[in-house]
Write an enzyme that holds these catalytic residues in place. Structure first.
Site, mmCIF file in Angstrom:
data_model
loop_
_atom_site.group_PDB
_atom_site.id
_atom_site.type_symbol
_atom_site.label_atom_id
_atom_site.label_comp_id
_atom_site.label_asym_id
_atom_site.label_seq_id
_atom_site.Cartn_x
_atom_site.Cartn_y
_atom_site.Cartn_z
ATOM 1 N N HIS A 157 0.903 -0.953 0.032
ATOM 2 C CA HIS A 157 -0.074 0.011 -0.330
ATOM 3 C C HIS A 157 0.967 1.434 -0.094
ATOM 4 O O HIS A 157 2.210 1.231 0.161
ATOM 5 C CB HIS A 157 -0.923 -0.035 1.306
ATOM 6 N N LYS A 161 -0.528 4.929 4.665
ATOM 7 C CA LYS A 161 -1.115 3.799 5.342
ATOM 8 C C LYS A 161 -0.723 3.632 6.881
ATOM 9 O O LYS A 161 0.288 3.391 7.036
ATOM 10 C CB LYS A 161 -1.507 2.620 4.551
HETATM 11 N N1 LIG Z 1 -12.754 -1.590 3.357
HETATM 12 C C1 LIG Z 1 -11.852 -0.687 2.231
HETATM 13 O O1 LIG Z 1 -12.491 -1.282 1.069
HETATM 14 C C2 LIG Z 1 -11.223 0.271 2.026
HETATM 15 C C3 LIG Z 1 -10.928 0.895 3.613
HETATM 16 N N2 LIG Z 1 -9.877 1.659 3.616
HETATM 17 C C4 LIG Z 1 -9.615 2.153 5.177
HETATM 18 O O2 LIG Z 1 -10.462 3.393 5.367
HETATM 19 C C5 LIG Z 1 -9.758 4.238 6.120
HETATM 20 C C6 LIG Z 1 -9.580 5.591 5.809
HETATM 21 O O3 LIG Z 1 -8.752 5.436 4.490
HETATM 22 P P1 LIG Z 1 -8.045 6.726 3.904
HETATM 23 O O4 LIG Z 1 -9.582 7.423 3.297
HETATM 24 O O5 LIG Z 1 -6.884 6.191 2.968
HETATM 25 O O6 LIG Z 1 -7.637 7.730 5.208
HETATM 26 P P2 LIG Z 1 -7.361 9.298 5.266
HETATM 27 O O7 LIG Z 1 -6.633 9.530 6.421
HETATM 28 O O8 LIG Z 1 -7.221 9.808 4.019
HETATM 29 O O9 LIG Z 1 -8.882 9.616 5.664
HETATM 30 C C7 LIG Z 1 -9.550 9.382 6.835
HETATM 31 C C8 LIG Z 1 -10.323 10.736 7.417
HETATM 32 O O10 LIG Z 1 -11.230 10.044 8.517
HETATM 33 C C9 LIG Z 1 -10.931 11.484 9.448
HETATM 34 N N3 LIG Z 1 -11.290 11.127 10.808
HETATM 35 C C10 LIG Z 1 -10.433 10.632 11.624
HETATM 36 N N4 LIG Z 1 -10.982 10.583 12.773
HETATM 37 C C11 LIG Z 1 -12.302 11.123 12.681
HETATM 38 C C12 LIG Z 1 -13.566 11.413 13.461
HETATM 39 N N5 LIG Z 1 -13.395 11.034 14.661
HETATM 40 N N6 LIG Z 1 -14.637 11.708 12.860
HETATM 41 C C13 LIG Z 1 -14.720 12.109 11.547
HETATM 42 N N7 LIG Z 1 -13.461 12.007 10.586
HETATM 43 C C14 LIG Z 1 -12.510 11.468 11.219
HETATM 44 C C15 LIG Z 1 -9.531 11.838 9.088
HETATM 45 O O11 LIG Z 1 -9.126 13.309 9.735
HETATM 46 P P3 LIG Z 1 -7.737 13.375 10.229
HETATM 47 O O12 LIG Z 1 -6.701 13.605 8.981
HETATM 48 O O13 LIG Z 1 -8.073 14.754 10.624
HETATM 49 O O14 LIG Z 1 -7.425 12.364 11.302
HETATM 50 C C16 LIG Z 1 -9.323 11.719 7.613
HETATM 51 O O15 LIG Z 1 -9.882 12.831 6.991
HETATM 52 C C17 LIG Z 1 -8.588 3.251 6.633
HETATM 53 O O16 LIG Z 1 -8.651 2.718 7.555
HETATM 54 C C18 LIG Z 1 -8.170 2.453 5.532
HETATM 55 O O17 LIG Z 1 -7.448 1.370 5.621
HETATM 56 C C19 LIG Z 1 -9.533 2.334 2.442
HETATM 57 C C20 LIG Z 1 -9.760 2.026 1.401
HETATM 58 C C21 LIG Z 1 -10.540 0.874 1.204
HETATM 59 O O1 LIG Z 2 -5.627 2.077 3.544
HETATM 60 C C1 LIG Z 2 -5.827 1.642 2.132
HETATM 61 O O2 LIG Z 2 -5.647 2.728 1.485
HETATM 62 C C2 LIG Z 2 -6.558 0.457 2.163
HETATM 63 N N1 LIG Z 2 -7.087 -0.006 3.118
HETATM 64 C C3 LIG Z 2 -8.051 -1.268 2.900
HETATM 65 C C4 LIG Z 2 -7.006 -2.368 3.594
HETATM 66 O O3 LIG Z 2 -6.852 -2.223 4.838
HETATM 67 O O4 LIG Z 2 -6.955 -3.685 3.192
HETATM 68 C C5 LIG Z 2 -8.391 -1.576 1.590
HETATM 69 C C6 LIG Z 2 -7.413 -1.127 0.467
HETATM 70 O O5 LIG Z 2 -6.601 -2.125 0.096
HETATM 71 C C7 LIG Z 2 -6.938 0.233 0.657
#
Ligand SMILES: NC(=O)C1=CN([C@@H]2O[C@H](COP(=O)(O)OP(=O)(O)OC[C@H]3O[C@@H](n4cnc5c(N)ncnc54)[C@H](OP(=O)(O)O)[C@@H]3O)[C@@H](O)[C@H]2O)C=CC1
Ligand SMILES: O=C(O)C1=N[C@H](C(=O)O)C[C@H](O)C1
Length: 271
Positions: A157, A161
């Site tokens: 990744h 991450k």
């Molecule tokens: N299941 C799936 O298919 C996928 C899962 N993911 C997962 O999703 C999550 C987010 O990934 P990603 O978008 O890349 O990460 P980012 O860090 O880009 O986004 C997360 C966002 O959530 C915000 N946040 C943190 N705490 C809070 C809160 N209490 N209330 C509201 N917002 C909050 C963060 O703010 P701040 O930066 O200010 O902390 C940030 O803007 C990760 O756990 C990732 O692994 C990602 C892609 C696909």
């Molecule tokens: O953090 C990410 O970017 C992603 N998180 C998920 C994971 O932990 O597997 C899904 C995807 O691979 C992207």
């Protein structure tokens, strides 16, 4: 039927922005609110503009309770502590909570299960069709191969991450363990360092790479005597996760409360 009103949690994040863009382009759903954490510099900003679109008039707030009263669902890709709190609110409001957040502990999962008594919660470490099909294939292959085949899961990744192994790697590990009829917790080698001794037969190994802007790549390797079978998935865009999350939200509307997975949404649960 009226459009499903969805709140996006973490609207300024990588996945939040992808969701805001996709909701705007998807019939049947409408953006009802955008949340970021208290103290975030994004509070008060326009969610459309943050996502690279024209302004859409939905301003980012830190008050989920106010937003959720006027919504049918919340799509949440944030952080474990936020997700657990939001699941309790979803239960209070009897709405759909789609959980993409990874790095959830077993205690967090227990909290989601409890919230699932009143809310429809769909949780998956990966919302894409491809990965969930891969998991079904891995489970099936693991059922046919005995412990003479070592199972290793490799993931890469982007360098932002924060959790490891990835939620997807663990989902694939669970699928392999289920196929073998063992529990993952008792058979996982999540980290190797130093003089580890020889590989333990029957264990499932994980290897984590981080770097650059890689969206998400996973391989499951079945390594046997003189041959190796490998299955891989490469995510080229976050839209595949957002697409799955919206599908899950619409699938959940009107469904009986419970904790569901993407395998349920995609009809893959009995494979
Ligand atoms: N299941 C799936 O298919 C996928 C899962 N993911 C997962 O999703 C999550 C987010 O990934 P990603 O978008 O890349 O990460 P980012 O860090 O880009 O986004 C997360 C966002 O959530 C915000 N946040 C943190 N705490 C809070 C809160 N209490 N209330 C509201 N917002 C909050 C963060 O703010 P701040 O930066 O200010 O902390 C940030 O803007 C990760 O756990 C990732 O692994 C990602 C892609 C696909
Ligand atoms: O953090 C990410 O970017 C992603 N998180 C998920 C994971 O932990 O597997 C899904 C995807 O691979 C992207």
């Amino acid at each position: 039927m009226a459009d499903m009103r969805l709140v996006v949690a973490g609207a300024g994040g990588r996945m939040g922005q992808a969701l805001v863009r996709l909701i705007g382009a998807t019939p049947g759903v409408v953006l009802a609110g955008a949340i970021e954490r208290a103290g975030s510099p994004l509070i008060g900003q326009d969610a459309g503009r943050l996502a690279g679109l024209e302004p859409n008039g939905v301003l980012v707030t830190d008050d989920p309770l106010a937003l959720l009263t006027g919504a049918e669902g919340i799509v949440d890709f944030t952080a474990p502590a936020a997700t657990v709190e939001l699941s309790a609110l979803a239960a209070q409001m009897r709405i759909v909570h789609v959980v993409g957040t990874t790095g959830l502990s077993s205690e967090d999962m227990a909290r989601l299960r409890a919230a699932g008594r009143h809310a429809v919660i769909v949780q998956s470490g990966n919302m894409s069709l491809g990965v969930n099909l891969l998991a079904a294939v891995v489970k099936r292959v693991a059922r046919s191969l005995d412990a003479e085949f070592d199972i290793e899961i490799l993931e890469m990744h982007h360098n932002r991450k924060v959790d490891a192994p990835s939620g997807t790697a663990l989902l694939l590990g669970e699928a392999a363990a289920a196929g073998r009829g063992v529990d993952l917790a008792g058979h996982a080698d999540r980290v190797r360092d130093g003089h580890t001794g020889a590989r333990q037969k029957g264990h499932i190994g994980f290897a984590t790479l981080r770097g650059g802007t890689v969206v998400g790549e996973h391989s499951v390797i079945f390594a046997g005597e003189g041959e190796r079978i490998e299955f891989s998935h490469k995510a080229e865009s976050r839209t595949i996760f957002a697409n799955g999350a919206l599908k899950a939200a619409m699938w959940g509307q009107g469904r009986k409360p419970g904790l569901y997975t993407m395998a349920d949404v995609l009809g893959l649960a009995d494979l």
